[in-house]
Design an enzyme around this catalytic site. Structure first.
Site, short mmCIF file in Angstrom:
data_model
loop_
_atom_site.label_atom_id
_atom_site.label_comp_id
_atom_site.label_asym_id
_atom_site.label_seq_id
_atom_site.Cartn_x
_atom_site.Cartn_y
_atom_site.Cartn_z
N LYS A 1 112.74 51.34 -7.13
CA LYS A 1 112.87 52.80 -7.20
C LYS A 1 114.27 53.24 -7.61
O LYS A 1 114.45 54.19 -8.36
CB LYS A 1 112.48 53.46 -5.88
CG LYS A 1 113.25 52.94 -4.70
CD LYS A 1 112.71 53.47 -3.38
CE LYS A 1 113.28 52.67 -2.23
NZ LYS A 1 112.62 51.39 -2.03
N ASP B 1 116.89 57.12 -0.33
CA ASP B 1 115.63 56.48 -0.70
C ASP B 1 114.61 57.54 -1.14
O ASP B 1 113.96 57.40 -2.19
CB ASP B 1 115.10 55.71 0.53
CG ASP B 1 113.74 55.11 0.29
OD1 ASP B 1 113.66 54.04 -0.32
OD2 ASP B 1 112.74 55.73 0.72
N LYS C 1 112.72 58.46 -5.01
CA LYS C 1 111.27 58.66 -5.20
C LYS C 1 110.98 60.06 -5.73
O LYS C 1 110.09 60.24 -6.56
CB LYS C 1 110.55 58.39 -3.88
CG LYS C 1 110.64 56.93 -3.46
CD LYS C 1 110.27 56.73 -2.01
CE LYS C 1 110.37 55.26 -1.60
NZ LYS C 1 110.23 55.09 -0.14
#
Lengths: 432, 432
Positions: A106, A202, A206
């Site tokens: 990602k 994180d 995404k």
């Protein structure tokens, strides 16, 4: 069925990679039936070759990932190393040597997805990355393909399991942030250094990937406004409950009302308990999509973990192998709308603001005036004398929809009022 | 981009067809960008040509669907007529004349999917049908493609919006079945003749399609055990609540524990309130999937309606057109496991049985003996004197997991006991 096997190079053999290797071996017949050709693990690049890896032929192990992707007989490279380098160089080299790529990376896709897509297209190969967003939950393919005839207007996602576990714990037990984080760490839901999760990095990666696919434009992680959940307090969760809400760390991607720009952001937000995302418990992930024709859709499942992530990688492997057998490629990058990404100031939403104020007449009038001067309309106000302070009260204001810049201006002006002792918390209200 | 447009024939122009035509017109540029070629509506077959159809060029309208699919210049046929004939003949003719097909026809696919897939393969064309199961919710593609590297063991679905609306109404308001059905009819959620919905035919067709895709085998609607919800009472809903459950009409597809057979069934069942399907409200649909590596996934959204169904049709149209441009086809039927479908008697689950019994000593012992004789182990029993009957009591038994045949035998024997006045209800308990 074609008899010459497709050769797969696996880069990385940690929690996800070892599951991928295991399933490729145990389900070889099923995979061959679904692809129309056998697939064979032709090499596994690792950092620590001495580690015992059950079920993997030791002769396949190498520490030279670059030599592996350059071998010339590799059909598909599976990259589960993570991080920017050497993953980026290895993927680019793989395309140059005629391989298609399945990646779970990602960070790299959110940083430099466009260049990777361009390399794939230049060499007529596939780049698939279902595992990069919300683990096993099929999201990339539904957005790229199932909704390809529709127009997505908003994506609201719980895309980080660690932070959802922490907030769920705070909500159900009344625990504070630190206590909930400790429990998440003890249970293995949070890493020793939880920064990437709790500061929202994180989730922001995404969000960038989801926004790009949903709106057919390029969004990089640097375009995503990011706030973590470290400042969410037990009092915020209690306030949310009083409003019939719960607090979630959301990744929110929106098309502007005029359709001419998009926004992407990650921050804690209150959502109504009646919203389907409110019942997403523990470390589960879920992504709620609003599309023009399809209406409201939600995709729910485990967002991380070796086996779930491996499931997503293998789904991509089957697709990529089928494309190779059919001598074609799947849908590449779809960035034709080229919509600009607006800043956080232009985001329009509602706010829940908690102020510590002097407990005397006229304070509410002063506060209300500041909101009005900045064009932020108030929906409800709740005023309450505080038990712990003499001459202090708390004022909870919930606004109507207003631009984030107007709210920031309001808060700055409120801080300057003598009667406002402090701004205890500001939280956006979403999903209504 | 290829400049010659792909020509689309639309069969049926009702609620779904007219939405498809509308989106094809209003979103023509987006569709062309996603496909890599323009698409053009080349003909629309209808039954009532005199009806005014806004936004559709009257010269495209025809009543001769067969001539339209035989024209020879049609690239894709979209079939939204429904029913077995003439849809089946038209789709077969379309393949014979070189077109790919997008269908929303659950009845036909559940009845004769294998023959249609064979025709598609014979002529090297695509058959896509995302809209046939749960409207806009991407399910067929995630099962066929995203989970292609995984092994699905169970599918639990709320796949009929009408019945979910009725059960949700009964659950929230305490209404009986007839009252809830009347409300569903008044609000347009139920048709004037609700048989297909309330007797479970619609859900059974979807169960057959889902089971076939999930387990890579052939399942026809005739293989699906089917019970409707017409006998669900307000008392059943109240019993479910006492157990911390709610009642849903579920489509359940399972792989047997030994992996050598599958089952598919539709019936009302109690599920725990903590199960993600329990919070699916009103006419929404959701499908819960348990896969070996991915774990538990859920897909949620509107299961019917013109625009949502059109969204699924258009997603398929984009995929099929992309395949035509690339001169390839997507994944065809995947029935390589050839697993047999077992009968309902072999299904293993738990049961909630409500008995009207004589209110005298020894009854529980008699009843318990019957369960034991049939190998059905009891989990809990609740005995209650009834307010409305003299000398009568009700006995609620919840069993451990047992084969359905054993439970049927138990109930048959219970009916023969003098002390059992009647079996008030039998309901399976799922999702634990």
């Amino acid at each position: 069925m074609r008899t010459r096997p497709l050769k797969v190079a696996l880069l990385g053999c940690g929690v996800v990679g070892s599951e991928v290797a295991r399933i490729m071996t145990t389900h070889a017949d099923d995979l061959a039936a679904r692809i129309g050709a056998p697939v064979e693990l032709a090499g596994v690049a690792v950092r620590r070759p001495s580690k015992v890896r059950e079920g993997i032929d030791p002769s396949l192990i190498t520490t030279d990932a670059t030599a592996l992707v350059k071998r010339g007989d590799i059909d598909v490279v599976i990259e589960v190393i993570g991080g920017i380098e050497p993953a980026r160089a290895l993927i680019t080299t793989a395309f140059e040597h005629g391989a298609s790529v399945v990646s779970a990376n990602k960070a790299l896709l959110a940083e430099d997805g466009a260049a990777l897509h361009a390399a794939a297209e230049q060499h007529g190969r596939d780049l698939y990355y279902e595992a990069a967003v919300a683990g096993a939950i099929p999201l990339v393919r539904p957005l790229r393909e199932s909704l390809a005839g529709d127009k997505v207007n908003r994506v609201l996602g719980i895309v980080n399991g660690t932070t959802n576990f922490i907030l769920d714990k705070m909500d159900t037990s009344g625990a504070g942030y630190s206590e909930a984080l400790d429990e998440a760490t003890a249970l293995g839901y949070a890493e020793a250094d939880p920064t990437a999760d709790v500061e929202g990095f994180d989730a922001a990666a995404k969000a960038a990937i989801l926004a790009g696919i949903a709106f057919h434009t390029r969004v990089r992680i640097g375009d995503v406004h990011r706030e973590g959940l470290t400042e969410v307090t037990a009092a915020d969760i209690a306030s949310a409950k009083r409003m019939g809400c719960t607090v979630k760390l959301l990744a929110i991607c929106e098309r502007a009302a005029d359709g001419k720009s998009v926004t992407a952001r990650v921050h804690p937000a209150m959502i109504p308990l009646t919203h389907p995302l409110a019942s997403v418990r523990e470390a589960y992930n879920a992504v709620f999509i609003e599309a023009e024709a399809a209406g409201q859709l939600m995709f729910y499942g485990p967002g991380a973990g070796g086996a779930p992530t491996a499931s997503a990688v293998l789904g991509d492997l089957v697709a990529v192998c089928r494309n190779l057998v059919a001598e074609t490629t799947g849908p590449g990058e779809s960035a034709y709308t080229q919509l600009p990404v607006s800043s956080m100031g232009e985001v329009v939403t509602r706010y829940h603001i908690s102020l510590d104020v002097a407990d005397k007449p006229g304070v509410l009038a002063q506060v209300a005036t500041v909101f009005a001067e900045h064009g932020v309309s108030i929906d409800t106000v709740r005023q309450q004398s505080r038990q712990d302070g003499v001459g202090e009260a708390s004022l909870v204001v919930v606004t109507h929809r207003a631009p984030d810049a107007a709210l920031s201006g309001t808060v700055e002006a409120l801080r300057k009022l003598d009667t406002v002792r402090g701004v205890a918390s500001i939280m956006r209200v979403e999903g209504e």
